[in-house]
Design an enzyme around this catalytic site. Sequence first.
Site, short mmCIF file in Angstrom:
data_model
loop_
_atom_site.label_atom_id
_atom_site.label_comp_id
_atom_site.label_asym_id
_atom_site.label_seq_id
_atom_site.Cartn_x
_atom_site.Cartn_y
_atom_site.Cartn_z
N ASP A 23 0.52 7.21 -35.54
CA ASP A 23 1.88 6.70 -35.60
C ASP A 23 2.53 7.07 -36.93
O ASP A 23 3.71 7.43 -37.00
CB ASP A 23 1.89 5.18 -35.47
N ASP A 38 1.91 9.67 -38.90
CA ASP A 38 2.29 11.09 -38.93
C ASP A 38 3.53 11.35 -38.09
O ASP A 38 4.38 12.15 -38.44
CB ASP A 38 1.13 11.96 -38.43
N SER A 74 5.61 -2.34 7.14
CA SER A 74 4.17 -2.41 7.39
C SER A 74 3.95 -2.86 8.83
O SER A 74 4.90 -3.04 9.58
CB SER A 74 3.50 -3.33 6.39
N LEU A 75 2.72 -3.05 9.20
CA LEU A 75 2.41 -3.40 10.58
C LEU A 75 1.75 -4.77 10.63
O LEU A 75 1.03 -5.15 9.72
CB LEU A 75 1.41 -2.40 11.17
N GLU A 107 -3.19 5.17 18.69
CA GLU A 107 -3.64 6.23 17.78
C GLU A 107 -4.40 5.59 16.63
O GLU A 107 -4.21 4.40 16.34
CB GLU A 107 -2.41 6.97 17.23
N LYS A 160 -5.48 4.23 13.05
CA LYS A 160 -4.79 3.80 11.84
C LYS A 160 -5.52 4.45 10.67
O LYS A 160 -6.66 4.13 10.38
CB LYS A 160 -4.80 2.29 11.71
N ASP A 163 -6.66 5.37 7.02
CA ASP A 163 -6.79 4.59 5.79
C ASP A 163 -6.43 5.48 4.60
O ASP A 163 -7.29 6.00 3.90
CB ASP A 163 -8.23 4.07 5.68
N TYR A 190 3.28 10.53 11.81
CA TYR A 190 3.30 9.59 12.94
C TYR A 190 4.58 8.76 13.03
O TYR A 190 4.74 7.94 13.92
CB TYR A 190 2.08 8.66 12.91
N LYS A 219 1.89 1.24 19.87
CA LYS A 219 3.35 1.23 19.72
C LYS A 219 4.01 1.32 21.09
O LYS A 219 3.52 2.06 21.95
CB LYS A 219 3.82 2.43 18.89
N LYS A 269 -7.21 -4.04 14.23
CA LYS A 269 -8.17 -3.68 13.19
C LYS A 269 -9.61 -3.68 13.72
O LYS A 269 -9.95 -4.47 14.59
CB LYS A 269 -8.07 -4.67 12.02
N CYS A 317 -10.18 -30.24 -14.28
CA CYS A 317 -9.87 -28.83 -14.48
C CYS A 317 -10.84 -28.24 -15.50
O CYS A 317 -10.98 -28.77 -16.60
CB CYS A 317 -8.43 -28.70 -14.98
N CYS A 319 -8.54 -27.28 -18.82
CA CYS A 319 -7.87 -28.25 -19.71
C CYS A 319 -8.44 -29.66 -19.59
O CYS A 319 -8.06 -30.55 -20.34
CB CYS A 319 -6.36 -28.27 -19.45
N CYS A 353 -5.19 -28.73 -10.52
CA CYS A 353 -5.17 -29.31 -11.85
C CYS A 353 -3.83 -30.01 -12.03
O CYS A 353 -2.79 -29.46 -11.71
CB CYS A 353 -5.35 -28.20 -12.87
N CYS A 413 -1.85 -27.33 -19.29
CA CYS A 413 -3.04 -26.55 -18.92
C CYS A 413 -2.85 -25.10 -19.35
O CYS A 413 -1.96 -24.41 -18.89
CB CYS A 413 -3.30 -26.63 -17.42
S1 IVH Z 1 3.21 3.18 11.96
C1 IVH Z 1 7.18 1.00 11.32
N1 IVH Z 1 0.98 4.48 12.43
O1 IVH Z 1 -0.48 1.42 8.01
C2 IVH Z 1 5.73 1.25 11.40
N2 IVH Z 1 1.18 3.32 10.36
O2 IVH Z 1 -0.15 -1.46 7.83
C3 IVH Z 1 5.30 2.39 10.57
N3 IVH Z 1 -0.76 3.59 8.90
O3 IVH Z 1 2.29 1.46 5.87
C4 IVH Z 1 3.85 2.52 10.49
N4 IVH Z 1 -1.91 4.91 10.22
O4 IVH Z 1 0.73 3.50 5.83
C5 IVH Z 1 1.65 3.70 11.57
N5 IVH Z 1 -0.91 5.74 12.94
C6 IVH Z 1 -0.23 4.96 12.10
C7 IVH Z 1 -0.77 4.60 10.85
C8 IVH Z 1 -0.03 3.76 10.01
C9 IVH Z 1 -1.88 4.30 9.04
C10 IVH Z 1 -0.42 2.78 7.71
C11 IVH Z 1 0.94 3.02 7.13
C12 IVH Z 1 1.60 1.67 7.07
C13 IVH Z 1 0.44 0.75 7.19
C14 IVH Z 1 0.87 -0.55 7.82
#
Ligand code: IVH
Length: 717
Positions: free
Chosen positions: A44, A46, A93-94, A127, A129, A131, A238, A302, A326, A431, A434, A455, A461
């Site tokens: 820093d 220098d 998200s789903l 389809e 999901k 990861d 997708y 879907k 899942k 607690c 505290c 608590c 606390c």
């Molecule tokens: S459909 C409006 N299809 O899962 C819905 N999501 O938990 C759009 N993901 O944020 C998502 N495989 O990143 C869809 N075949 C698939 C997927 C998928 C993985 C992820 C995606 C999403 C998350 C939701």
Amino acid sequence: MLNENRPVEQLSEVEAAEELAFLAAELARHDALYHGQDAPEISDADYDALKRRNDLIEQRFPALVREDSPSRKVGAAPSLTFQAVVHARPMLSLDNTFSDEDARDFVAGIYRFLGKLPDHSIAFTAEPKIDGLSMSLRYENRRLVAAATRGDGTTGENVTANIRTIRMIPQTLLADAPDVVEVRGEIYMAKSDFAALNAEMAAQGRPLYVNPRNTASGSLRQLDAKVTASRKLRFFAYAWGEISAMPADTQFGMVETFKAWGFPVNPLMQRFSSADELLEHYHHIERERPDLDYDIDGVVYKVDRLDLQARLGFRSRSPRWATAHKFPAEQAFTRLKGIDIQVGRTGALTPVARLEPITVGGVVVTNATLHNEDYIRGLGNSGEPIREGRDIRIGDMVIVQRAGDVIPQIVDVVMDERAEAAEPYRFPTTCPVCGSHAVRDINEKTGKVDAVRRCTGGFVCRAQAVEHLKHFVSRHAFDIEGLGSKQIEFFFESDDPTLSIRTAPDIFTLERRQAASLTKLENIEGFGKVSVRKLYEAITARRSIALHRFIYALGIRHVGETTAKLLARSYGTYEHFGAAMVEAGSLNGDAWNELNSIEGIGEVVARAIVEFYKEPRNLKVVADLLEEVTPESAEIRVATDSPVAGKTVVFTGSLEKMTRDEAKAKAESLGAKVAGSVSKKTDIVVAGPGAGSKLDKARELGVQTMDEDEWLALIGG
Ligand code: IVH
């Protein structure tokens, strides 16, 4: 380097110009190293010396001050982290489904919502999901112009340069693609590429990566796109965001189009027309899972027809037309070495299991949650026995379960292996931080004892106060860079009045208190001159803040990000919100009713907010904070162009053009509140054939009534 050691007075004009050019480039390089890569090359002191020399030369030759002079740069150095991108359409998200039975309920629920359809059969796609991490790729005039991560769903990070290094992602689209298209999908790393990368790391004696998902995420979020390029990331398309012309009218058709445009799509996606077929495919994919070269954690169902998707619409964060079924969580056996009690921001005492380290589904687990004291004792949320009443004791052999990103949990114990001397676990009633009493409240509404022991120390606390501060500066709240957990703990512990931070407003008075202090922060180990300057800049940058972040940062129980956004949108300004919450404290009257009428805010949340505003110490903290910080006003988002926004509507009798659920969802999406009974506050009663007492009551009270067609005409649909 040039004339470094020559006194400035001796420099000629040409030499001065040369040196200023050199210093501009050199300081910019050090800024980048420091801010962007966290890898400074010089101390820093220098750095400051270079800056001073630049200033001196400029003072002597004012005509030579450059456009890009380091002295002209105000505030923070340009951030080399990723730029924020606001998604043209949110990335959702789903919802999750965990059993075959739930999956059948999902299908049945769709039929119920949509009611009778002329062809009696709804098609679904199924389809894997993937990861990985979701990505939105924006093409304008058929050229890739931007790639963004999901972020919080509304705003993501611009990672375009990195995405361009992924060969299987097209840079341009064919002539038949629309002018604007956002193709969405998942970035992932193949299991085989991950294994090869780790083999290389092992050969070099370097630490191994944990799993393909985290490695893919880390590889993508590299400032140097060359690193991303070396990591062989892949993509499956997708979904989509903004699109100027729809190329298909089904989910399946859309994905086929993506394939025709050159995107990789998952070969296991298929279309079915019954829950039985969906489940058969689910179990097929589950069997294939070990042989796939990518990690998956379930199967996504879907609704295929896009017009039906539109009718089904969305809940707050997920579409009603899709769910993720899942795979069951992975489990492993290990020994429970001990139980620690953590005290959270709201005082909740959470038991955390310390485990003999064990690998569960590819991840090493050393801690797991034990939820609460009843759970340890073998009792469920309603006091019913769980695990056939087996309790959990220190020293037990236990079963640890991990599902996706969820915190691992202990699900059972092996009684045969219990030591004779093992004693039932005694959950503390004070607690551990505290020493205040820790109690289980009685829920006013249900009369039941709360599962969580809390608590009662509140502000005294230390754990609660520190957790509050950590929450306040966290990413979705004030997001103050340079104030991490370690720093918060340091400032909290400090007894020096020019250094200590005990409540949020103290953060904003720190620089002023330091100005008059002899104990300078920059001389304390762990804080350099540059890092202190950066910290003050980061704090100053937050003196103006989005209203929802401000509300979220207050740490009111049950008020998460989504609720904070709802509140910000409903009240618009902090003045309005704060005053209304104090007024709502009477638990009746307009302010209370208004709060409860916000879609998405239930009574538990409403009560928690008004409780917060009844506590004088909270009011003092907020008032002090408002002396330092200005919450920006939010755009009030009631669908004001809708004729039913803000109205209370009651549906009665049978509806013929839509189901009751659909009518309710549609009305709510237009900003109306749907009630179950008619009162003076009702604005409209929509009555179908067979309407009885509700219609009578409406007439009696002089409430406007209409039939289904009139309602549809009113809302324009
Ligand atoms: S459909 C409006 N299809 O899962 C819905 N999501 O938990 C759009 N993901 O944020 C998502 N495989 O990143 C869809 N075949 C698939 C997927 C998928 C993985 C992820 C995606 C999403 C998350 C939701």
